[in-house]
Scaffold this motif. Structure first.
Motif, PDB file in Angstrom:
ATOM      1  N   TRP A  62       0.844  -1.216   0.000  1.00 55.95           N
ATOM      2  CA  TRP A  62       0.000   0.000   0.000  1.00 55.95           C
ATOM      3  C   TRP A  62       0.869   1.252   0.000  1.00 55.95           C
ATOM      4  O   TRP A  62       0.565   2.230  -0.711  1.00 55.95           O
ATOM      5  N   LEU A  63       1.943   1.224   0.736  1.00 58.29           N
ATOM      6  CA  LEU A  63       2.836   2.396   0.748  1.00 58.29           C
ATOM      7  C   LEU A  63       3.498   2.557  -0.623  1.00 58.29           C
ATOM      8  O   LEU A  63       3.570   3.668  -1.159  1.00 58.29           O
ATOM      9  N   ALA A  64       3.938   1.450  -1.196  1.00 59.69           N
ATOM     10  CA  ALA A  64       4.602   1.524  -2.499  1.00 59.69           C
ATOM     11  C   ALA A  64       3.643   2.024  -3.577  1.00 59.69           C
ATOM     12  O   ALA A  64       4.039   2.691  -4.523  1.00 59.69           O
ATOM     13  N   PHE A  77       3.976  -7.768  -6.944  1.00 53.99           N
ATOM     14  CA  PHE A  77       5.372  -7.357  -7.110  1.00 53.99           C
ATOM     15  C   PHE A  77       6.283  -8.527  -7.449  1.00 53.99           C
ATOM     16  O   PHE A  77       7.415  -8.609  -6.991  1.00 53.99           O
ATOM     17  N   ALA A  78       5.778  -9.410  -8.276  1.00 52.60           N
ATOM     18  CA  ALA A  78       6.636 -10.465  -8.807  1.00 52.60           C
ATOM     19  C   ALA A  78       7.791  -9.802  -9.550  1.00 52.60           C
ATOM     20  O   ALA A  78       7.574  -8.821 -10.263  1.00 52.60           O
ATOM     21  N   PRO A  79       9.005 -10.323  -9.416  1.00 47.79           N
ATOM     22  CA  PRO A  79      10.114  -9.778 -10.199  1.00 47.79           C
ATOM     23  C   PRO A  79       9.777  -9.853 -11.693  1.00 47.79           C
ATOM     24  O   PRO A  79       9.006 -10.725 -12.115  1.00 47.79           O
ATOM     25  N   GLU A  83       2.307 -12.442 -29.119  1.00 47.74           N
ATOM     26  CA  GLU A  83       2.513 -11.006 -29.231  1.00 47.74           C
ATOM     27  C   GLU A  83       1.587 -10.246 -28.269  1.00 47.74           C
ATOM     28  O   GLU A  83       1.984  -9.267 -27.630  1.00 47.74           O
ATOM     29  N   ALA A  84       0.352 -10.725 -28.173  1.00 41.42           N
ATOM     30  CA  ALA A  84      -0.601 -10.072 -27.267  1.00 41.42           C
ATOM     31  C   ALA A  84      -0.096 -10.169 -25.826  1.00 41.42           C
ATOM     32  O   ALA A  84      -0.208  -9.222 -25.036  1.00 41.42           O
ATOM     33  N   LYS A  85       0.465 -11.298 -25.471  1.00 46.33           N
ATOM     34  CA  LYS A  85       0.981 -11.479 -24.118  1.00 46.33           C
ATOM     35  C   LYS A  85       2.171 -10.556 -23.859  1.00 46.33           C
ATOM     36  O   LYS A  85       2.305 -10.008 -22.758  1.00 46.33           O
ATOM     37  N   GLN A  86       2.998 -10.404 -24.873  1.00 45.01           N
ATOM     38  CA  GLN A  86       4.138  -9.490 -24.723  1.00 45.01           C
ATOM     39  C   GLN A  86       3.638  -8.058 -24.493  1.00 45.01           C
ATOM     40  O   GLN A  86       4.148  -7.341 -23.634  1.00 45.01           O
ATOM     41  N   LYS A  87       2.617  -7.654 -25.222  1.00 44.84           N
ATOM     42  CA  LYS A  87       2.054  -6.309 -25.037  1.00 44.84           C
ATOM     43  C   LYS A  87       1.470  -6.146 -23.637  1.00 44.84           C
ATOM     44  O   LYS A  87       1.617  -5.106 -23.007  1.00 44.84           O
ATOM     45  N   LEU A  88       0.797  -7.189 -23.195  1.00 42.77           N
ATOM     46  CA  LEU A  88       0.210  -7.130 -21.853  1.00 42.77           C
ATOM     47  C   LEU A  88       1.317  -7.005 -20.810  1.00 42.77           C
ATOM     48  O   LEU A  88       1.241  -6.180 -19.891  1.00 42.77           O
ATOM     49  N   PHE A  89       2.351  -7.807 -20.979  1.00 39.90           N
ATOM     50  CA  PHE A  89       3.468  -7.752 -20.034  1.00 39.90           C
ATOM     51  C   PHE A  89       4.044  -6.340 -19.984  1.00 39.90           C
ATOM     52  O   PHE A  89       4.231  -5.765 -18.906  1.00 39.90           O
ATOM     53  N   ILE A 109       3.682  -0.988 -13.046  1.00 39.65           N
ATOM     54  CA  ILE A 109       4.121  -1.582 -11.781  1.00 39.65           C
ATOM     55  C   ILE A 109       5.589  -1.278 -11.454  1.00 39.65           C
ATOM     56  O   ILE A 109       5.949  -1.163 -10.278  1.00 39.65           O
ATOM     57  N   ALA A 110       6.434  -1.156 -12.475  1.00 41.09           N
ATOM     58  CA  ALA A 110       7.885  -1.092 -12.237  1.00 41.09           C
ATOM     59  C   ALA A 110       8.301  -0.029 -11.212  1.00 41.09           C
ATOM     60  O   ALA A 110       9.065  -0.341 -10.293  1.00 41.09           O
ATOM     61  N   PRO A 111       7.804   1.206 -11.329  1.00 40.18           N
ATOM     62  CA  PRO A 111       8.243   2.205 -10.334  1.00 40.18           C
ATOM     63  C   PRO A 111       7.785   1.845  -8.920  1.00 40.18           C
ATOM     64  O   PRO A 111       8.502   2.074  -7.946  1.00 40.18           O
ATOM     65  N   MET A 112       6.603   1.239  -8.827  1.00 37.26           N
ATOM     66  CA  MET A 112       6.102   0.849  -7.512  1.00 37.26           C
ATOM     67  C   MET A 112       6.895  -0.340  -6.983  1.00 37.26           C
ATOM     68  O   MET A 112       7.169  -0.447  -5.794  1.00 37.26           O
ATOM     69  N   ARG A 113       7.298  -1.234  -7.912  1.00 37.18           N
ATOM     70  CA  ARG A 113       8.067  -2.404  -7.492  1.00 37.18           C
ATOM     71  C   ARG A 113       9.388  -1.952  -6.863  1.00 37.18           C
ATOM     72  O   ARG A 113       9.842  -2.496  -5.863  1.00 37.18           O
ATOM     73  N   GLU A 114       9.947  -0.921  -7.460  1.00 41.50           N
ATOM     74  CA  GLU A 114      11.211  -0.404  -6.934  1.00 41.50           C
ATOM     75  C   GLU A 114      11.015   0.130  -5.504  1.00 41.50           C
ATOM     76  O   GLU A 114      11.798  -0.156  -4.610  1.00 41.50           O
ATOM     77  N   ARG A 115       9.944   0.896  -5.339  1.00 40.88           N
ATOM     78  CA  ARG A 115       9.664   1.397  -3.983  1.00 40.88           C
ATOM     79  C   ARG A 115       9.376   0.255  -3.018  1.00 40.88           C
ATOM     80  O   ARG A 115       9.798   0.274  -1.868  1.00 40.88           O
ATOM     81  N   TYR A 116       8.643  -0.738  -3.531  1.00 36.31           N
ATOM     82  CA  TYR A 116       8.296  -1.889  -2.685  1.00 36.31           C
ATOM     83  C   TYR A 116       9.561  -2.571  -2.180  1.00 36.31           C
ATOM     84  O   TYR A 116       9.701  -2.870  -0.996  1.00 36.31           O
TER      85      TYR A 116
END
Ligand code: TRP
Length: 446
Positions: free
Chosen positions: A69-71, A219-221, A278-284, A291-298
């Motif tokens: 929640w903080l992240a 926050f899976a890697p 390709e659709a999965k790659q776009k989703l990823f 998520i990435a900036p939040m993952r870093e804070r997490y």
């Protein structure tokens, strides 16, 4: 503008996943930024103990959820953020509410009913394996809500019954202990049901939920996130074949993260036969961008659990000082858990006060009590405070006991036979005086 208090709890029994983010965290943080709102978000770790009896998991989950929640942007200066078990007034209030909560109402609570129904279907005792904690779940939840006099409680549909119960307990308490015409102790909370909030499908297309083992941890890697997304179910259509967005978990998840334009583009790509890979790659990429900036804070937060600990404690300390402590003091006074040196005249209470020995506290009315003895027979007694005025002999049925009691109330002692025994040092006049007081109070009510 009067502020609206919005309160919700998060049970600390698992690891936050994308479904929690889309369905709870993200909308709650957005709502907390609305003007005129005071938000209370807390970690419901007492509730977690009902389901999880693995201490390491409770601790781990509490840390992960707080960090998540903080992240994700919760600002502890703006939102009341705390851990349920840091506020002992919660359990204290739970008991006060338990003493006005109807047991019959709790019998009908969905979670408890589901457990007893399962047992019955399996031919077991209905309460097999059911703890008193599960049974009391709604009372604890009501204490969370009523302790801070929340107006609105954002919950899923499955929790609406609990809010109704909290209203019921609040009403009973207000009625029983409130002074007529006075300010009620408790606000009656309302459920705010999040209709338009998406429930996210999981890897297998069913609702994303720990119990289906189909979740993507929030926050899976990065690499794990990619692998999990690659494992989302699709149909067997080859690249170049047009694809259905309807019923596509991949599309639903994409839509939960993308804006309207991106979603429209993806819909077009489906129609044009985009390959699943390709659709999965776009989703990823879309999810990872958010998520990435939040993952870093997490990760930074998880590296310093002592900071989170300090933050939570600070949140609880401030709330106890400003709200929970003074409020419980008031409630204790209301129910009669009072300083003995102050004289028992303040506040409301059951029964009209009437004259008593000079200087002594005003007593409540005398009262009849019906009970059953170990021999299985039914009795009643008449008491005035601590003083036993009279006991009946045993009757074979509660109905017989009730009939005798009613006659006594109506006709007085008269030349009562051996079926009534007066208390030590009690005279017939004492009993008649008590019966008179009861009739008077009755007449005053009518
Ligand atoms: N029972 C809620 C759930 O399972 C969690 C919870 C505990 C809660 N106390 C609360 C929610 C008070 C709202 C208000 O989701």
């Amino acid at each position: 503008m009067a502020t609206t208090r919005v309160l919700t709890g998060i049970t600390t029994s698992g690891t936050p996943h994308l479904g929690n983010y889309v369905g709870a965290i993200r909308p709650a943080l957005a709502a907390s930024r609305a003007p005129g709102v005071e938000s209370f978000y807390f970690l419901a770790d007492y509730h977690a103990l009902i389901k999880v009896q693995d201490p390491a998991r409770v601790q781990r989950s509490t840390l992960e959820i707080a960090a998540a929640w903080l992240a994700c942007g919760l600002d502890p200066e703006q939102v009341r953020f705390y851990r349920q078990s840091d506020i002992p007034e919660t359990t204290e209030l739970t008991w006060l509410l338990a003493c006005v909560a109807g047991k019959g109402l709790l019998n009908r609570a969905h979670a408890y009913k589901a457990a007893t129904d399962r047992n019955e279907a399996a031919g077991e005792d209905p309460d097999a394996g059911v703890t008193a904690g599960l049974y009391m779940y709604p009372v604890l939840m009501a204490a969370d809500i009523l302790l801070f006099n929340a107006h609105k409680v954002p919950v899923g549909r499955d929790q609406v019954q609990h809010i109704e119960m909290a209203r019921d307990f609040a009403q009973r308490f207000n009625h029983l202990y409130g002074a007529p015409g006075g300010e009620p102790f408790f606000v009656l909370p309302e459920a705010a049901i999040e209709e338009q909030v998406a429930t996210l499908p999981g890897l297998d297309g069913r609702k994303m939920s720990k119990s289906y083992d189909n979740v993507i941890p929030l926050f899976a890697p990065r690499e794990q996130l990619r692998r999990l997304i690659l494992s989302i179910v699709t149909d067997s259509r080859a690249p170049g074949e047009p694809k259905e967005t309807e019923g596509s978990a991949l599309f639903e998840i994409y839509r939960a993260f993308a804006g309207a334009e991106e979603t429209a583009a993806m819909r077009q790509a489906y129609a044009d036969g985009i390959g699943w890979g390709e659709a999965k790659q776009k989703l990823f990429e879309r999810i990872d961008a958010e998520i990435a900036p939040m993952r870093e804070r997490y990760e930074a937060l998880m590296a310093h659990p002592e900071r989170i600990e300090a933050q939570l404690r600070d949140g609880a300390r401030r709330l106890r000082e400003s709200h929970a402590g003074p409020f419980l003091h008031r409630l204790r006074e209301a129910v009669g858990l009072r300083d003995l040196s102050t004289g028992a005249t303040a506040g409301g209470g059951a029964g009209a006060a009437r004259g008593s020995h000079a200087g002594a506290p005003k007593a409540a009315l005398p009262a009849f009590k019906q009970y059953r003895e170990a021999d299985g027979r039914f009795h009643f007694k008449l008491v005035d405070g601590d003083r036993l005025l009279l006991v009946s002999r045993g009757f074979d049925s509660p109905k017989d006991a009730g009939a005798r009691l009613a006659a006594l109330r109506r006709d007085g002692l008269g030349d009562a036979g051996a079926d009534l025994v007066l208390g030590e040092g009690v005279g017939a006049a004492d009993v008649e005086a008590a019966l008179g007081a009861l009739r008077e109070a009755e007449a005053a009510k009518a």
